[in-house]
Write a protein that holds these residues in place. Structure first.
Motif, PDB file in Angstrom:
ATOM      1  N   LEU A  98      27.485  69.382  82.135  1.00  0.00           N
ATOM      2  CA  LEU A  98      26.455  68.497  81.731  1.00  0.00           C
ATOM      3  C   LEU A  98      25.875  69.147  80.380  1.00  0.00           C
ATOM      4  CD1 LEU A  98      25.291  65.497  82.057  1.00  0.00           C
ATOM      5  CD2 LEU A  98      23.623  66.782  83.366  1.00  0.00           C
ATOM      6  N   GLY A  99      26.196  68.464  79.116  1.00  0.00           N
ATOM      7  CA  GLY A  99      25.643  69.020  77.835  1.00  0.00           C
ATOM      8  C   GLY A  99      26.264  70.289  77.351  1.00  0.00           C
ATOM      9  N   GLN A 100      27.352  70.664  78.112  1.00  0.00           N
ATOM     10  CA  GLN A 100      28.121  71.891  77.704  1.00  0.00           C
ATOM     11  C   GLN A 100      28.694  71.764  76.260  1.00  0.00           C
ATOM     12  OE1 GLN A 100      28.402  74.676  79.479  1.00  0.00           O
ATOM     13  NE2 GLN A 100      26.945  73.325  81.007  1.00  0.00           N
ATOM     14  N   GLY A 101      29.194  70.525  76.056  1.00  0.00           N
ATOM     15  CA  GLY A 101      29.722  70.348  74.400  1.00  0.00           C
ATOM     16  C   GLY A 101      28.657  70.408  73.288  1.00  0.00           C
ATOM     17  N   ASP A 102      29.285  70.653  72.190  1.00  0.00           N
ATOM     18  CA  ASP A 102      28.437  70.888  71.014  1.00  0.00           C
ATOM     19  C   ASP A 102      28.404  69.241  70.530  1.00  0.00           C
ATOM     20  OD1 ASP A 102      27.041  71.416  69.138  1.00  0.00           O
ATOM     21  OD2 ASP A 102      28.309  72.768  67.932  1.00  0.00           O
ATOM     22  N   PRO A 112      22.268  67.985  58.396  1.00  0.00           N
ATOM     23  CA  PRO A 112      23.178  67.692  59.556  1.00  0.00           C
ATOM     24  C   PRO A 112      22.500  68.635  60.731  1.00  0.00           C
ATOM     25  CG  PRO A 112      24.014  68.414  57.648  1.00  0.00           C
ATOM     26  CD  PRO A 112      22.486  68.316  57.246  1.00  0.00           C
ATOM     27  N   ARG A 113      22.725  68.286  61.992  1.00  0.00           N
ATOM     28  CA  ARG A 113      22.236  68.889  63.244  1.00  0.00           C
ATOM     29  C   ARG A 113      23.331  69.257  64.067  1.00  0.00           C
ATOM     30  NH1 ARG A 113      17.198  71.265  63.025  1.00  0.00           N
ATOM     31  NH2 ARG A 113      15.872  70.297  61.672  1.00  0.00           N
ATOM     32  N   ARG A 114      23.437  70.409  64.670  1.00  0.00           N
ATOM     33  CA  ARG A 114      24.347  70.531  65.979  1.00  0.00           C
ATOM     34  C   ARG A 114      23.502  71.066  67.051  1.00  0.00           C
ATOM     35  NH1 ARG A 114      29.191  74.370  64.001  1.00  0.00           N
ATOM     36  NH2 ARG A 114      29.994  73.590  65.743  1.00  0.00           N
ATOM     37  N   LYS A 115      24.303  71.146  68.170  1.00  0.00           N
ATOM     38  CA  LYS A 115      23.467  71.466  69.411  1.00  0.00           C
ATOM     39  C   LYS A 115      23.154  72.883  69.262  1.00  0.00           C
ATOM     40  CE  LYS A 115      23.968  72.304  74.231  1.00  0.00           C
ATOM     41  NZ  LYS A 115      24.955  72.229  75.431  1.00  0.00           N
ATOM     42  N   ALA A 116      24.038  73.808  68.490  1.00  0.00           N
ATOM     43  CA  ALA A 116      23.525  75.155  68.574  1.00  0.00           C
ATOM     44  C   ALA A 116      22.246  75.387  67.783  1.00  0.00           C
ATOM     45  CB  ALA A 116      24.749  75.873  67.795  1.00  0.00           C
ATOM     46  N   ASP A 117      22.012  74.460  67.142  1.00  0.00           N
ATOM     47  CA  ASP A 117      20.485  74.727  66.235  1.00  0.00           C
ATOM     48  C   ASP A 117      19.488  74.687  67.237  1.00  0.00           C
ATOM     49  OD1 ASP A 117      22.156  74.450  63.788  1.00  0.00           O
ATOM     50  OD2 ASP A 117      21.722  72.320  63.789  1.00  0.00           O
ATOM     51  N   PRO A 232      16.580  77.332  76.950  1.00  0.00           N
ATOM     52  CA  PRO A 232      16.758  78.109  75.909  1.00  0.00           C
ATOM     53  C   PRO A 232      18.316  78.400  75.562  1.00  0.00           C
ATOM     54  CG  PRO A 232      15.056  78.842  76.767  1.00  0.00           C
ATOM     55  CD  PRO A 232      15.515  78.092  77.931  1.00  0.00           C
ATOM     56  N   ASP A 233      19.090  78.361  76.677  1.00  0.00           N
ATOM     57  CA  ASP A 233      20.514  78.696  76.770  1.00  0.00           C
ATOM     58  C   ASP A 233      21.171  77.384  76.437  1.00  0.00           C
ATOM     59  OD1 ASP A 233      20.298  77.233  79.264  1.00  0.00           O
ATOM     60  OD2 ASP A 233      20.146  79.326  80.192  1.00  0.00           O
ATOM     61  N   GLY A 234      20.765  76.354  76.311  1.00  0.00           N
ATOM     62  CA  GLY A 234      21.288  75.164  75.997  1.00  0.00           C
ATOM     63  C   GLY A 234      21.762  74.429  77.252  1.00  0.00           C
ATOM     64  N   LEU A 235      21.856  74.750  78.519  1.00  0.00           N
ATOM     65  CA  LEU A 235      22.081  74.077  79.588  1.00  0.00           C
ATOM     66  C   LEU A 235      21.024  73.219  80.041  1.00  0.00           C
ATOM     67  CD1 LEU A 235      23.786  77.153  81.642  1.00  0.00           C
ATOM     68  CD2 LEU A 235      24.844  75.478  80.145  1.00  0.00           C
ATOM     69  N   PHE A 236      21.651  72.136  80.787  1.00  0.00           N
ATOM     70  CA  PHE A 236      20.672  71.226  81.432  1.00  0.00           C
ATOM     71  C   PHE A 236      20.180  71.824  82.741  1.00  0.00           C
ATOM     72  CE2 PHE A 236      21.072  68.518  85.419  1.00  0.00           C
ATOM     73  CZ  PHE A 236      20.152  67.581  85.118  1.00  0.00           C
ATOM     74  N   LEU A 237      18.792  71.639  82.919  1.00  0.00           N
ATOM     75  CA  LEU A 237      17.965  72.196  83.874  1.00  0.00           C
ATOM     76  C   LEU A 237      17.548  71.193  84.866  1.00  0.00           C
ATOM     77  CD1 LEU A 237      16.186  75.056  82.153  1.00  0.00           C
ATOM     78  CD2 LEU A 237      18.024  75.297  83.542  1.00  0.00           C
ATOM     79  N   ASP A 238      17.217  70.177  84.389  1.00  0.00           N
ATOM     80  CA  ASP A 238      16.474  69.037  84.924  1.00  0.00           C
ATOM     81  C   ASP A 238      16.419  67.694  84.464  1.00  0.00           C
ATOM     82  OD1 ASP A 238      15.142  67.911  87.220  1.00  0.00           O
ATOM     83  OD2 ASP A 238      13.547  69.756  87.490  1.00  0.00           O
TER      84      ASP A 238
END
Length: 265
Positions: A98-102, A112-117, A232-238
């Motif tokens: 879940l939410g792993q992709g950019d 321009p915005r990316r998830k990595a931002d 902060p690691d970009g992973l879904f938490l809740d």
């Protein structure tokens, strides 16, 4: 808890040591004040006979050492269980995908915005559209209020509110810029091409489907109504549905922040 880690035989020995009565003081050749005959029958130092019980302080030291060893074993076991719990959490989150992709989108200022931002930041994310009559405004007001509640605690890290449209045909950069002004001043709105928006929504398993157009060409988009919390690691938490209040969301985010530990690679 510590005693439960000691063998039963060890526990029996420790209890026996504590129950043993102290022995009277003895001279170098036996009891003080004994007759010469009894003295002659006494065993000299180093001779045979049963050994005297340990003094009380030595018995207590034995128990303390045994208890310390048991406590150390318990702490080691607890650390191993916590490490395994974290490994299991990593596996579960990665299995969700879940939410792993950019994603590659454009914010409401045209950048321009990316998830990595957003890596290294806490994010509250909502998918919606600017023509939504009531649900999206209500959810974004709730999201904004939750962010305000957390901003009052200086000990907490900053939380970034984020809005991604599910209606790229009508929600261009200018439309999103007008829309986000009505909510939290740091709310960042994102849009993009239909393919880019679908890819972003798909990464979070967001359902979105445009309804039939009316005589004015207007339409409603049926979509998932959920606020996502990203660490902060970009992973879904809740996640938080429509029944959650701003205070409940803020309390949950605060707990996640206070107990957060970076995930191992």
């Amino acid at each position: 808890m510590a005693q439960s880690l000691l063998p039963a035989r060890c526990l029996r020995c420790c209890r026996a040591l504590l129950r043993a009565p102290p022995t009277p003081s003895r001279g170098p050749w036996g009891s003080r004040g004994s007759s010469s005959s009894s003295s002659s029958s006494s065993s000299p130092p180093g001779g045979g006979g049963g050994s005297a019980p340990l003094p009380l302080w030595q018995r207590l030291a034995v128990v303390a050492v045994a208890g310390g060893a048991a406590a150390g074993a318990w702490l080691h076991l607890r650390a191993r269980r916590e490490q395994e719990r974290r490994r299991r959490r990593v596996r579960e989150l990665r299995a969700l995908a879940l939410g792993q992709g950019d994603f590659e989108l454009v914010d409401h200022t045209g950048q321009p915005r990316r998830k990595a931002d957003f890596l290294g930041q806490w994010v509250l994310l909502y998918f919606g559209f600017t023509h939504c009559p009531d649900v999206c405004p209500d959810e974004l007001e709730k999201l904004s209020r939750a962010v305000e509640l957390l901003e009052g605690d200086a000990a907490l890290p900053r939380l970034q509110p984020l809005f991604i449209t599910v209606d790229p045909e009508r929600d261009d950069v200018a439309a999103v810029a007008r829309y986000v002004r009505d909510f939290h001043p740091r709310l960042l709105g994102l849009t993009g091409s239909p393919e880019q928006v679908r890819a972003a929504g798909g990464a979070y398993r967001v359902y979105a489907r445009a309804g039939p157009k009316d005589e004015d060409g207007d339409y409603i988009v049926d979509h998932t109504v959920v606020i996502y919390l990203l660490g902060p690691d970009g992973l879904f938490l809740d996640y938080y549905g429509r029944s959650k209040t701003p205070a409940q969301i803020a309390d949950s985010v605060r707990r996640h922040m206070q107990t957060y530990e970076p995930l191992p690679d």
